[in-house]
Design a protein around this motif. Structure first.
Motif, PDB file in Angstrom:
ATOM      1  N   MET A  91       0.728  -1.268  -0.056  1.00  0.00           N
ATOM      2  CA  MET A  91       0.017  -0.113   0.005  1.00  0.00           C
ATOM      3  C   MET A  91       0.848   1.260  -0.186  1.00  0.00           C
ATOM      4  O   MET A  91       1.730   1.174   0.716  1.00  0.00           O
ATOM      5  CB  MET A  91      -0.929   0.078   1.416  1.00  0.00           C
ATOM      6  CG  MET A  91      -1.645   1.091   1.394  1.00  0.00           C
ATOM      7  SD  MET A  91      -2.939   1.176   2.796  1.00  0.00           S
ATOM      8  CE  MET A  91      -3.560  -0.508   2.810  1.00  0.00           C
ATOM      9  N   MET A  93      -6.235  -0.935  11.919  1.00  0.00           N
ATOM     10  CA  MET A  93      -6.193  -1.074  10.498  1.00  0.00           C
ATOM     11  C   MET A  93      -5.921  -2.636   9.946  1.00  0.00           C
ATOM     12  O   MET A  93      -6.461  -3.221   9.004  1.00  0.00           O
ATOM     13  CB  MET A  93      -5.222   0.016   9.883  1.00  0.00           C
ATOM     14  CG  MET A  93      -5.174  -0.040   8.383  1.00  0.00           C
ATOM     15  SD  MET A  93      -4.013   1.453   7.710  1.00  0.00           S
ATOM     16  CE  MET A  93      -2.564   0.484   7.649  1.00  0.00           C
ATOM     17  N   GLU A  94      -4.896  -3.167  10.707  1.00  0.00           N
ATOM     18  CA  GLU A  94      -4.185  -4.569  10.542  1.00  0.00           C
ATOM     19  C   GLU A  94      -5.873  -5.525  10.623  1.00  0.00           C
ATOM     20  O   GLU A  94      -6.037  -6.054   9.682  1.00  0.00           O
ATOM     21  CB  GLU A  94      -3.359  -5.048  11.362  1.00  0.00           C
ATOM     22  CG  GLU A  94      -2.959  -6.319  11.036  1.00  0.00           C
ATOM     23  CD  GLU A  94      -1.780  -6.781  12.299  1.00  0.00           C
ATOM     24  OE1 GLU A  94      -2.010  -7.932  12.765  1.00  0.00           O
ATOM     25  OE2 GLU A  94      -0.935  -6.032  12.481  1.00  0.00           O
ATOM     26  N   ARG A 131      -1.660   4.985   3.243  1.00  0.00           N
ATOM     27  CA  ARG A 131      -1.602   4.258   4.456  1.00  0.00           C
ATOM     28  C   ARG A 131      -1.890   5.295   5.540  1.00  0.00           C
ATOM     29  O   ARG A 131      -2.600   5.152   6.513  1.00  0.00           O
ATOM     30  CB  ARG A 131      -0.407   3.625   4.590  1.00  0.00           C
ATOM     31  CG  ARG A 131      -0.083   2.868   6.006  1.00  0.00           C
ATOM     32  CD  ARG A 131       1.247   2.082   5.957  1.00  0.00           C
ATOM     33  NE  ARG A 131       1.845   1.354   7.138  1.00  0.00           N
ATOM     34  CZ  ARG A 131       1.145   1.401   8.396  1.00  0.00           C
ATOM     35  NH1 ARG A 131      -0.084   1.088   8.367  1.00  0.00           N
ATOM     36  NH2 ARG A 131       1.796   0.935   9.435  1.00  0.00           N
ATOM     37  N   GLU A 145      -8.846  -4.677  10.288  1.00  0.00           N
ATOM     38  CA  GLU A 145      -9.910  -4.125   9.149  1.00  0.00           C
ATOM     39  C   GLU A 145      -9.356  -4.862   8.078  1.00  0.00           C
ATOM     40  O   GLU A 145     -10.433  -5.369   7.264  1.00  0.00           O
ATOM     41  CB  GLU A 145      -9.875  -2.617   9.278  1.00  0.00           C
ATOM     42  CG  GLU A 145     -11.064  -2.254   7.888  1.00  0.00           C
ATOM     43  CD  GLU A 145     -11.222  -0.656   8.133  1.00  0.00           C
ATOM     44  OE1 GLU A 145     -11.131  -0.049   6.895  1.00  0.00           O
ATOM     45  OE2 GLU A 145     -11.080  -0.001   9.287  1.00  0.00           O
ATOM     46  N   GLU A 146      -8.064  -4.777   7.586  1.00  0.00           N
ATOM     47  CA  GLU A 146      -7.499  -5.445   6.545  1.00  0.00           C
ATOM     48  C   GLU A 146      -8.014  -6.872   6.441  1.00  0.00           C
ATOM     49  O   GLU A 146      -8.334  -7.456   5.348  1.00  0.00           O
ATOM     50  CB  GLU A 146      -6.136  -5.238   6.036  1.00  0.00           C
ATOM     51  CG  GLU A 146      -5.923  -3.861   5.764  1.00  0.00           C
ATOM     52  CD  GLU A 146      -6.546  -3.253   4.547  1.00  0.00           C
ATOM     53  OE1 GLU A 146      -6.598  -4.083   3.716  1.00  0.00           O
ATOM     54  OE2 GLU A 146      -7.181  -2.296   4.548  1.00  0.00           O
ATOM     55  N   LYS A 147      -7.983  -7.558   7.544  1.00  0.00           N
ATOM     56  CA  LYS A 147      -7.956  -8.931   7.716  1.00  0.00           C
ATOM     57  C   LYS A 147      -9.568  -9.325   7.371  1.00  0.00           C
ATOM     58  O   LYS A 147      -9.626 -10.423   6.843  1.00  0.00           O
ATOM     59  CB  LYS A 147      -7.754  -9.629   9.059  1.00  0.00           C
ATOM     60  CG  LYS A 147      -6.229  -9.764   9.248  1.00  0.00           C
ATOM     61  CD  LYS A 147      -5.717 -10.176  10.461  1.00  0.00           C
ATOM     62  CE  LYS A 147      -4.122 -10.083  10.601  1.00  0.00           C
ATOM     63  NZ  LYS A 147      -3.925 -10.785  11.961  1.00  0.00           N
ATOM     64  N   LYS A 173     -11.801  -7.455   5.776  1.00  0.00           N
ATOM     65  CA  LYS A 173     -12.095  -7.549   4.404  1.00  0.00           C
ATOM     66  C   LYS A 173     -11.564  -8.522   3.494  1.00  0.00           C
ATOM     67  O   LYS A 173     -12.307  -8.825   2.779  1.00  0.00           O
ATOM     68  CB  LYS A 173     -11.377  -6.035   3.958  1.00  0.00           C
ATOM     69  CG  LYS A 173     -11.998  -4.761   4.536  1.00  0.00           C
ATOM     70  CD  LYS A 173     -11.261  -3.597   3.832  1.00  0.00           C
ATOM     71  CE  LYS A 173     -12.107  -2.286   4.417  1.00  0.00           C
ATOM     72  NZ  LYS A 173     -11.393  -1.158   3.894  1.00  0.00           N
ATOM     73  N   LYS A 174     -10.360  -8.949   4.066  1.00  0.00           N
ATOM     74  CA  LYS A 174      -9.971 -10.123   3.110  1.00  0.00           C
ATOM     75  C   LYS A 174     -10.841 -11.518   3.359  1.00  0.00           C
ATOM     76  O   LYS A 174     -11.185 -12.122   2.368  1.00  0.00           O
ATOM     77  CB  LYS A 174      -8.613 -10.529   3.523  1.00  0.00           C
ATOM     78  CG  LYS A 174      -7.828 -11.500   2.853  1.00  0.00           C
ATOM     79  CD  LYS A 174      -6.166 -11.667   3.100  1.00  0.00           C
ATOM     80  CE  LYS A 174      -5.931 -12.979   2.239  1.00  0.00           C
ATOM     81  NZ  LYS A 174      -4.507 -13.302   2.710  1.00  0.00           N
TER      82      LYS A 174
END
Length: 103
Positions: free
Chosen positions: A1, A71-72, A6, A74-76, A78-79
């Protein structure tokens, strides 16, 4: 990113934990794409003073993420949702999950 993206995301998540001035300068630089000189001129301070404020603010945002990992996480999430969509999971359940987490 990309780094600017970021930091912009971190600012969205943790920005309210910064001082008003820190948040304002970070928003100008990362979201409104103003230069250090433009921010300085608009606030009657030097370009170097703006840079110092931005560096300290960025460090604080990074520290918050290191400790809280929003943030970490949230990314997990979403994945995981994307993977569920690829497996043709029950669309009603996916829709409900997305609504619950404001995705």
């Amino acid at each position: 990113m990309e780094e600017k993206v970021r930091i912009s995301i971190l600012l969205e998540i943790y920005g309210k934990l910064l001082t008003e001035k820190q948040y304002e300068f970070m928003d100008y630089y990362y979201n409104q794409d103003l230069s250090l000189s433009e921010i300085g001129d608009n606030n009657d301070i030097t370009r170097q003073a703006v840079r110092t404020i931005l560096l300290k603010s960025k460090k604080k945002l990074e520290e918050y993420e290191k400790q809280l990992k929003f943030m970490e996480k949230e990314e997990k999430i979403k994945k995981c949702i994307e993977e569920l969509e690829e497996t043709n999971a029950d669309k009603k359940i996916l829709k409900k999950i997305k609504q619950q987490i404001d995705f």
